[in-house]
Design a protein around this motif. Structure first.
Motif, PDB file in Angstrom:
ATOM      1  N   ASN A 172     -25.045 -13.470 -43.140  1.00 43.33           N
ATOM      2  CA  ASN A 172     -26.003 -14.244 -42.662  1.00 43.33           C
ATOM      3  C   ASN A 172     -25.861 -15.567 -42.614  1.00 43.33           C
ATOM      4  OD1 ASN A 172     -28.354 -12.493 -42.159  1.00 43.33           O
ATOM      5  ND2 ASN A 172     -27.951 -11.939 -44.418  1.00 43.33           N
ATOM      6  N   GLY A 173     -24.432 -16.030 -43.009  1.00 48.73           N
ATOM      7  CA  GLY A 173     -23.803 -17.506 -42.835  1.00 48.73           C
ATOM      8  C   GLY A 173     -24.494 -18.388 -43.735  1.00 48.73           C
ATOM      9  N   ASN A 174     -23.762 -19.329 -44.364  1.00 46.12           N
ATOM     10  CA  ASN A 174     -23.842 -20.201 -45.175  1.00 46.12           C
ATOM     11  C   ASN A 174     -23.143 -21.539 -44.738  1.00 46.12           C
ATOM     12  OD1 ASN A 174     -24.287 -21.751 -47.495  1.00 46.12           O
ATOM     13  ND2 ASN A 174     -22.980 -20.645 -48.888  1.00 46.12           N
ATOM     14  N   ASN A 175     -21.907 -21.513 -44.804  1.00 46.40           N
ATOM     15  CA  ASN A 175     -21.172 -22.821 -44.336  1.00 46.40           C
ATOM     16  C   ASN A 175     -20.725 -22.479 -42.843  1.00 46.40           C
ATOM     17  OD1 ASN A 175     -21.445 -24.226 -46.923  1.00 46.40           O
ATOM     18  ND2 ASN A 175     -19.839 -22.915 -47.775  1.00 46.40           N
ATOM     19  N   SER A 176     -21.021 -21.378 -42.279  1.00 47.68           N
ATOM     20  CA  SER A 176     -20.764 -20.937 -40.980  1.00 47.68           C
ATOM     21  C   SER A 176     -21.987 -20.253 -40.328  1.00 47.68           C
ATOM     22  CB  SER A 176     -19.379 -20.102 -41.160  1.00 47.68           C
ATOM     23  OG  SER A 176     -19.780 -18.794 -41.514  1.00 47.68           O
ATOM     24  N   SER A 177     -21.711 -19.740 -38.909  1.00 52.83           N
ATOM     25  CA  SER A 177     -22.624 -19.256 -38.473  1.00 52.83           C
ATOM     26  C   SER A 177     -22.946 -17.695 -38.760  1.00 52.83           C
ATOM     27  CB  SER A 177     -22.474 -19.128 -36.862  1.00 52.83           C
ATOM     28  OG  SER A 177     -22.304 -20.465 -36.508  1.00 52.83           O
ATOM     29  N   GLY A 178     -21.950 -17.187 -39.613  1.00 50.89           N
ATOM     30  CA  GLY A 178     -22.023 -15.863 -40.228  1.00 50.89           C
ATOM     31  C   GLY A 178     -21.287 -15.047 -39.074  1.00 50.89           C
ATOM     32  N   LEU A 179     -21.466 -13.683 -39.269  1.00 47.04           N
ATOM     33  CA  LEU A 179     -20.822 -12.801 -38.322  1.00 47.04           C
ATOM     34  C   LEU A 179     -21.553 -11.329 -38.178  1.00 47.04           C
ATOM     35  CD1 LEU A 179     -19.154 -10.397 -40.241  1.00 47.04           C
ATOM     36  CD2 LEU A 179     -17.649 -12.375 -40.567  1.00 47.04           C
ATOM     37  N   ILE A 180     -20.943 -10.616 -37.570  1.00 46.24           N
ATOM     38  CA  ILE A 180     -21.829  -9.190 -37.270  1.00 46.24           C
ATOM     39  C   ILE A 180     -20.155  -8.343 -37.346  1.00 46.24           C
ATOM     40  CG2 ILE A 180     -22.822  -7.393 -36.192  1.00 46.24           C
ATOM     41  CD1 ILE A 180     -24.805  -9.391 -35.316  1.00 46.24           C
ATOM     42  N   VAL A 181     -20.164  -7.584 -38.143  1.00 41.40           N
ATOM     43  CA  VAL A 181     -19.059  -6.740 -37.969  1.00 41.40           C
ATOM     44  C   VAL A 181     -19.218  -5.189 -37.750  1.00 41.40           C
ATOM     45  CG1 VAL A 181     -19.136  -5.950 -40.531  1.00 41.40           C
ATOM     46  CG2 VAL A 181     -16.867  -5.619 -39.425  1.00 41.40           C
TER      47      VAL A 181
ATOM     48  N   SER B 202     -15.123   6.637 -34.911  1.00 40.39           N
ATOM     49  CA  SER B 202     -15.072   7.901 -34.015  1.00 40.39           C
ATOM     50  C   SER B 202     -14.129   7.659 -33.139  1.00 40.39           C
ATOM     51  CB  SER B 202     -16.447   7.857 -33.078  1.00 40.39           C
ATOM     52  OG  SER B 202     -16.336   6.941 -32.086  1.00 40.39           O
ATOM     53  N   ASP B 203     -13.812   8.982 -32.121  1.00 37.32           N
ATOM     54  CA  ASP B 203     -12.701   8.979 -31.328  1.00 37.32           C
ATOM     55  C   ASP B 203     -13.246   8.166 -30.009  1.00 37.32           C
ATOM     56  OD1 ASP B 203     -10.896  10.380 -33.110  1.00 37.32           O
ATOM     57  OD2 ASP B 203     -11.862  12.297 -32.359  1.00 37.32           O
ATOM     58  N   THR B 204     -14.209   7.685 -29.815  1.00 36.85           N
ATOM     59  CA  THR B 204     -14.512   6.792 -28.196  1.00 36.85           C
ATOM     60  C   THR B 204     -15.309   5.537 -28.867  1.00 36.85           C
ATOM     61  OG1 THR B 204     -16.855   7.990 -28.454  1.00 36.85           O
ATOM     62  CG2 THR B 204     -15.066   9.191 -27.284  1.00 36.85           C
ATOM     63  N   TRP B 205     -15.291   4.729 -27.643  1.00 35.48           N
ATOM     64  CA  TRP B 205     -15.829   3.569 -27.619  1.00 35.48           C
ATOM     65  C   TRP B 205     -17.304   3.666 -28.074  1.00 35.48           C
ATOM     66  CZ3 TRP B 205     -14.368  -1.730 -27.019  1.00 35.48           C
ATOM     67  CH2 TRP B 205     -13.176  -1.910 -26.693  1.00 35.48           C
ATOM     68  N   GLN B 206     -17.920   2.719 -28.878  1.00 31.97           N
ATOM     69  CA  GLN B 206     -19.424   2.913 -29.063  1.00 31.97           C
ATOM     70  C   GLN B 206     -20.187   1.610 -28.873  1.00 31.97           C
ATOM     71  OE1 GLN B 206     -21.031   5.777 -30.336  1.00 31.97           O
ATOM     72  NE2 GLN B 206     -19.003   6.696 -30.314  1.00 31.97           N
ATOM     73  N   GLU B 207     -21.293   1.723 -28.342  1.00 28.59           N
ATOM     74  CA  GLU B 207     -22.134   0.397 -28.293  1.00 28.59           C
ATOM     75  C   GLU B 207     -23.578   0.668 -28.995  1.00 28.59           C
ATOM     76  OE1 GLU B 207     -22.681   0.278 -24.023  1.00 28.59           O
ATOM     77  OE2 GLU B 207     -20.686   0.077 -23.433  1.00 28.59           O
ATOM     78  N   ARG B 208     -23.923  -0.730 -29.289  1.00 31.59           N
ATOM     79  CA  ARG B 208     -25.315  -0.327 -30.105  1.00 31.59           C
ATOM     80  C   ARG B 208     -26.224  -1.914 -30.080  1.00 31.59           C
ATOM     81  NH1 ARG B 208     -27.487   3.292 -32.897  1.00 31.59           N
ATOM     82  NH2 ARG B 208     -25.381   4.553 -32.881  1.00 31.59           N
ATOM     83  N   TRP B 209     -27.441  -1.542 -29.802  1.00 27.72           N
ATOM     84  CA  TRP B 209     -28.198  -2.826 -29.752  1.00 27.72           C
ATOM     85  C   TRP B 209     -28.517  -3.412 -31.358  1.00 27.72           C
ATOM     86  CZ3 TRP B 209     -29.886  -6.087 -25.988  1.00 27.72           C
ATOM     87  CH2 TRP B 209     -29.756  -5.783 -24.993  1.00 27.72           C
ATOM     88  N   VAL B 210     -28.194  -4.524 -31.625  1.00 32.68           N
ATOM     89  CA  VAL B 210     -28.347  -5.146 -33.018  1.00 32.68           C
ATOM     90  C   VAL B 210     -29.323  -6.565 -33.177  1.00 32.68           C
ATOM     91  CG1 VAL B 210     -26.409  -3.757 -34.028  1.00 32.68           C
ATOM     92  CG2 VAL B 210     -26.219  -6.221 -33.113  1.00 32.68           C
ATOM     93  N   GLU B 211     -29.820  -6.495 -34.151  1.00 34.76           N
ATOM     94  CA  GLU B 211     -30.548  -8.051 -34.303  1.00 34.76           C
ATOM     95  C   GLU B 211     -29.627  -8.974 -34.702  1.00 34.76           C
ATOM     96  OE1 GLU B 211     -35.094  -9.646 -35.470  1.00 34.76           O
ATOM     97  OE2 GLU B 211     -34.347  -7.865 -36.457  1.00 34.76           O
ATOM     98  N   THR B 212     -29.613 -10.024 -34.378  1.00 36.22           N
ATOM     99  CA  THR B 212     -28.783 -10.996 -34.974  1.00 36.22           C
ATOM    100  C   THR B 212     -29.657 -12.224 -35.344  1.00 36.22           C
ATOM    101  OG1 THR B 212     -28.612 -12.447 -32.975  1.00 36.22           O
ATOM    102  CG2 THR B 212     -27.210 -10.615 -33.023  1.00 36.22           C
ATOM    103  N   ASN B 213     -28.963 -13.339 -36.032  1.00 35.33           N
ATOM    104  CA  ASN B 213     -29.538 -14.436 -36.490  1.00 35.33           C
ATOM    105  C   ASN B 213     -29.517 -15.649 -35.360  1.00 35.33           C
ATOM    106  OD1 ASN B 213     -29.977 -13.423 -38.823  1.00 35.33           O
ATOM    107  ND2 ASN B 213     -28.197 -14.329 -39.708  1.00 35.33           N
ATOM    108  N   TRP B 214     -29.134 -15.265 -34.125  1.00 32.03           N
ATOM    109  CA  TRP B 214     -28.724 -16.102 -32.878  1.00 32.03           C
ATOM    110  C   TRP B 214     -29.616 -15.737 -31.896  1.00 32.03           C
ATOM    111  CZ3 TRP B 214     -24.118 -13.229 -34.044  1.00 32.03           C
ATOM    112  CH2 TRP B 214     -23.167 -13.390 -35.052  1.00 32.03           C
ATOM    113  N   SER B 215     -30.252 -17.009 -31.401  1.00 32.37           N
ATOM    114  CA  SER B 215     -31.331 -16.798 -30.117  1.00 32.37           C
ATOM    115  C   SER B 215     -30.654 -17.564 -28.971  1.00 32.37           C
ATOM    116  CB  SER B 215     -32.606 -17.360 -30.350  1.00 32.37           C
ATOM    117  OG  SER B 215     -33.410 -17.411 -29.463  1.00 32.37           O
TER     118      SER B 215
END
Length: 457
Positions: free
Chosen positions: A392-401, A406-419
């Motif tokens: 969620n970030g402290n001295n930086s913007s944070g990140l999402i890992v 799996s054996d294939t590319w994956q995609e997913r919608w996620v909620e970030t801290n950035w608008s």
């Protein structure tokens, strides 16, 4: 912890080797003190601000050149974002030129006295050790000593009034420091036993004032000598299950320095109890075993379980491999992606970095850890194959890992801290640069058997 083959070596060697009580030398009072003032160490990176390197593995090449091998790498490690290096036990042990140091005999012989079959240790000479530590400090790195104070090895046989027989407890080191006899080991007149004996070796009694004086209290105690003369900045305590946590706390109260204990236990509550009692960090074995379940068992749901870093991140040392165990083999880089993006103080294993894994990938993850991975952690999604978490970030913007097993590319919608913000994958695995919605949601992706790490531009 040590390899059990030391026990076999102990039995075979100790019956044939003896040390003369008359061959005792004393150190000159003019021994040079190095790197022991705050001004000399002012340039060091704060321990815990980066990543620790375990600068050895089991059975590194013998021949006395290991300190020079490590010395040649410290500047590159510092440039990569390493803030401290952990060295193996540096003093002369019973098996002399062949020992990894976990069977300690003379705590003050760093490769300068002809005893236990050699002058140098397996790793080199005292001069080479001090030179390595000097260069590490000049490169901004702290140096962590591996401290083995549960047991000793290599003493002569003596009549033991506390056992009614004979024991190998007569220690006459050529350094002239910290002679030991039956009274200094369990059982004795003051203490019958403590938490645990390792492999039948003589078990040091920390309740004896004489032992406390030599280990940490005296002006030339092991702790103060290692800090003030040799130049160590912190301590990794071996096999702390073998003695009570007050020992580590007393050592740290006396000499300070970063401290971490090897409490080999997967129970989070036990690890947390030990860190609080010892006022020290602990290796997060709970995290290690959950990562083993996740990456070797192909079930990332295991990452939902409790770990020390989730309970007390400031005291958790996370790791994927060490000199004693290397069980996370499949997709090991995914485990490093996990510890280098999450809370806790991560450790990188020498062979993983220098030989087994892609160094550029590890350097990228170290950079991500040092520059993006701050703040609390929120798990966004987990199933058998996918794991997504947000810092969620402290001295930086944070990140999402995003870890994809799996054996294939994956995609997913996620909620970030950035608008309404453009983000990118800092690993370079994905070329997407999506813009988060006004409600902070965004679609991200991760390649097969790999990971991506997203943050703001």
């Amino acid at each position: 912890m040590k390899k059990l083959k030391l026990i076999i070596l102990y039995v075979s060697i100790v019956f044939t080797y003896s040390c003369s009580n008359d061959d005792v030398l004393t150190d000159s009072v003019k021994e040079k003190s190095v790197n022991n003032t705050s001004s000399q160490r002012a340039g060091l990176k704060p321990i815990g601000s980066g990543v620790m390197m375990q600068a050895f593995y089991w059975d590194v090449p013998a021949g006395g050149n290991w300190w020079n091998t490590v010395k040649a790498k410290v500047q590159d490690w510092s440039n990569a974002g390493i803030d401290a290096i952990w060295l193996p036990p540096v003093s002369k042990a019973q098996n002399g030129p062949f020992s990894m140091g976990y069977d300690p005999f003379d705590y003050y012989d760093f490769g300068e006295y002809d005893q236990m079959g050699s002058v140098e240790t397996r790793f080199g000479s005292k001069t080479e050790l001090v030179s390595l530590i000097d260069l590490a400090h000049q490169s901004g790195l702290s140096v962590i000593a591996d401290i083995v104070i549960n047991h000793n090895s290599g003493g002569n046989s003596e009549v033991n009034p506390y056992t009614g027989g004979s024991t190998w407890t007569d220690f006459n080191p050529l350094s002239g420091k910290f002679y030991r006899s039956a009274t200094d080991f369990h059982p004795n007149n003051a203490h019958s036993n403590d938490s645990g004996v390792f492999g039948g070796f003589p078990d040091l009694c920390h309740n004896q004032t004489y032992v406390q004086d030599w280990l940490w209290k005296n002006s030339n105690s092991v702790a103060k000598y290692y800090r003030d003369v040799i130049g160590f900045d912190g301590w990794r305590f071996d096999y702390v299950k073998g003695f009570e946590p007050w020992v580590v706390k007393a050592w740290k109260d006396e000499v300070g320095g970063f401290s971490v204990g090897e409490y080999w236990d997967s129970n989070v509550s036990t690890l947390d109890w030990w860190t609080n009692s010892a006022n020290a960090s602990a290796f997060d074995f709970a995290c290690y075993y959950k990562m083993k379940d996740a990456f070797m068992g192909n079930n990332l749901n295991a990452l939902n379980d409790n770990m020390l870093w989730k309970q007390n991140a400031s005291k958790a040392m996370t790791f994927v491999t060490n000199h004693d165990t290397d069980e996370i083999i499949n997709n090991k880089i995914l485990a490093y992606a996990y510890i280098l993006t999450h809370e806790g103080y991560p450790t990188i294993f020498y062979k993983d970095y220098e030989e087994w894994l892609n160094k550029a990938s590890l350097n990228n993850l170290i950079w991500i850890h040092n520059n993006l991975a701050s703040g609390s952690t929120s798990i966004l999604h987990v199933d058998n194959d996918e794991y997504i978490a947000k810092r969620n970030g402290n001295n930086s913007s944070g990140l999402i890992v995003y870890i994809n097993n799996s054996d294939t590319w994956q995609e997913r919608w996620v909620e970030t801290n950035w608008s309404s913000t453009t983000i990118k994958d800092y690993t370079g695995h994905s070329s997407w640069q999506p813009v988060t919605q006004s409600g902070k949601w965004v679609k991200i992706q991760a390649p097969p058997k790999s990971y991506s790490v997203w943050s703001t531009l």
